[in-house]
Design a protein around this motif. Structure first.
Motif, PDB file in Angstrom:
ATOM      1  N   GLY A  49      38.154  38.261  36.862  1.00  0.00           N
ATOM      2  CA  GLY A  49      37.865  39.648  36.534  1.00  0.00           C
ATOM      3  C   GLY A  49      37.095  40.357  37.631  1.00  0.00           C
ATOM      4  N   HIS A 102      28.360  43.805  37.678  1.00  0.00           N
ATOM      5  CA  HIS A 102      29.600  43.840  36.905  1.00  0.00           C
ATOM      6  C   HIS A 102      29.483  44.842  35.748  1.00  0.00           C
ATOM      7  N   GLN A 105      29.578  48.209  37.096  1.00  0.00           N
ATOM      8  CA  GLN A 105      30.954  48.657  37.390  1.00  0.00           C
ATOM      9  C   GLN A 105      31.638  49.211  36.142  1.00  0.00           C
ATOM     10  N   HIS A 106      31.503  48.491  35.001  1.00  0.00           N
ATOM     11  CA  HIS A 106      32.118  48.993  33.750  1.00  0.00           C
ATOM     12  C   HIS A 106      31.593  50.395  33.435  1.00  0.00           C
ATOM     13  N   CYS A 199      37.579  42.033  29.331  1.00  0.00           N
ATOM     14  CA  CYS A 199      36.931  41.456  30.522  1.00  0.00           C
ATOM     15  C   CYS A 199      36.471  40.046  30.232  1.00  0.00           C
ATOM     16  N   HIS A 203      27.950  39.591  31.543  1.00  0.00           N
ATOM     17  CA  HIS A 203      27.318  40.916  31.529  1.00  0.00           C
ATOM     18  C   HIS A 203      25.894  40.867  31.014  1.00  0.00           C
TER      19      HIS A 203
END
Ligand code: ZN
Length: 398
Positions: A49, A102, A105-106, A199, A203
């Motif tokens: 991912g 990460h 980024q989302h 995903c 996180h």
């Protein structure tokens, strides 16, 4: 998780904050001088991912690679581990940076959708840089500013981040940008009420842990924009480096940070003017030396050896001297171990030809055209002999 996958206990799904645990080795095999280990439980994230693999150790032995096959994570080490129950550790500093960036980024991708309906087409999370490619052809400073303000506003609200597995029917009810294939159970990472992304990465548990997001720069990429950004610890490190640079500039330039650019602009202008002035002075100087050289030379050839002048200076001096008189000019730069022969074209003498003829006898290299030739020497002792022979040859020919 795909149907039929082995249900290995992936601790990073259960709890991404686990960084040390005890596990049983359930299989270990040798392959090409490496050992491939299967553990009953693992917190090692194998890569996926867009998120890189974890670093860490099993029983103190460094894990040099990780890969996943049919739902099983395989750990590669370079020596056999004899124990059955082993202590495992991951480099959590690195992992947490991945979690921050990460999740960042989302969030960033969802804000690009929210404000500009611009989808993210790819994501890079490396040790070198973090970037997304968004579907905006011409990005502006205003867009960057608005997106950056919005993502940080959401971070400060400290919204929870959740993850869960859904089947196709459940996935259909979520506001997903793209529906997964029907046979796949899908892991959703949800920034509560804001973003739902399929995903498999790790996180943070709430947006506050991202700390802050900064867009560092943007560049055109195909018909999209590549957006470089940093979050959390990486951003702090970047800021610390930049702050040190700014503080040094403050001290060196004796101006506050908002005047640094102005100061550099004015310094560049000053350098430009000084260079212009210097070149003018150089020309005047060269002309003066050339005239002196002509006035002090007897005979049909002008020759001078300079102990202190570099090649570019004797070249300019040669040009100037030959423009002011009709004699052949031989000038030598001792610092650069170079000799030139030049004239203004009113003499029937091929400089390049002469150099080609006699240079090899003195271990010299070089050449040139009819009005200018240059030769360079490895050994300074050859230069004097060369000049003697050169003068004789020029006398003979002109
Ligand atoms: Zn993701």
């Amino acid at each position: 998780m795909r149907k039929g996958e082995v249900d290995m206990q992936k601790l990073y799904y259960e709890n991404p904050y686990i960084y040390e645990w005890e596990a049983k080795i359930i299989n270990q095999r040798e392959k090409d001088n490496f050992y491939i280990i299967e553990l009953c439980d693992t917190a090692f994230y194998p890569e996926g991912g867009g998120q890189p693999r974890d670093f860490g150790t099993i029983d103190g032995v460094e894990v040099v690679d990780l890969f996943e096959e049919n739902g099983i994570v395989y750990h590669v080490v370079n020596r056999r581990i004899e124990k059955q129950i082993v202590n495992c550790k991951i480099d959590f500093k690195r992992r947490f940076e991945h979690m921050q960036n990460h999740t960042g980024q989302h969030l960033l991708s969802s804000v690009f959708i929210e404000l500009y309906d611009a989808p993210t087409n790819s994501f890079h999370l490396g040790d070198d840089y973090v970037s997304i490619d968004v579907g905006i052809e011409n990005i502006t400073d205003e867009i960057v500013q608005k997106v950056e303000d919005r993502v940080n506003e959401l971070i400060f609200k400290n919204i929870p981040v959740k993850f869960y597995i859904v089947n196709f029917d459940e996935a259909k009810k979520l506001p997903l940008r793209k529906l997964p294939p029907t046979e796949v159970d899908i892991r959703i990472v949800e920034i509560e009420g804001i973003d739902y992304s399929p995903c498999c990465g790790t996180h943070v548990k709430s947006l506050g842990e991202i700390g802050m997001i900064k867009i560092l720069k943007t560049e055109k990429y195909k018909n999209m924009t590549r957006v470089y950004f940093k979050c959390g610890m990486r951003l702090l490190k970047d800021f610390q480096e930049k702050n040190t640079i700014i503080n040094n500039l403050n001290k060196k330039l004796s101006v506050p940070q908002n005047e640094i650019i102005l100061k550099i602009d004015s310094m560049q202008n000053e350098i430009k003017n000084l260079t212009k002035e210097l070149n003018l002075q150089k020309e005047i100087n060269i002309e003066y030396i050339a005239k002196e050289l002509i006035n002090n030379s007897e005979g049909d050839i002008i020759s001078r050896i300079y102990e202190d002048k570099k090649f570019d200076v004797i070249q300019m001096l040669g040009n100037k001297t030959s423009s002011l008189c009709d004699k052949p000019v031989i000038l030598t730069s001792i610092p650069d171990k170079k000799v030139i022969l030049t004239h203004n074209g009113k003499i029937n003498l091929n400089c390049g030809q002469i150099f080609k003829e006699i240079l090899p006898n003195f271990n010299g290299r070089g050449g040139g055209g009819p009005k200018f030739a240059q030769g360079s020497f490895e050994d300074i002792r050859n230069i004097n002999d060369f000049i003697q022979v050169l003068i004789d040859r020029v006398k003979e020919l002109s």
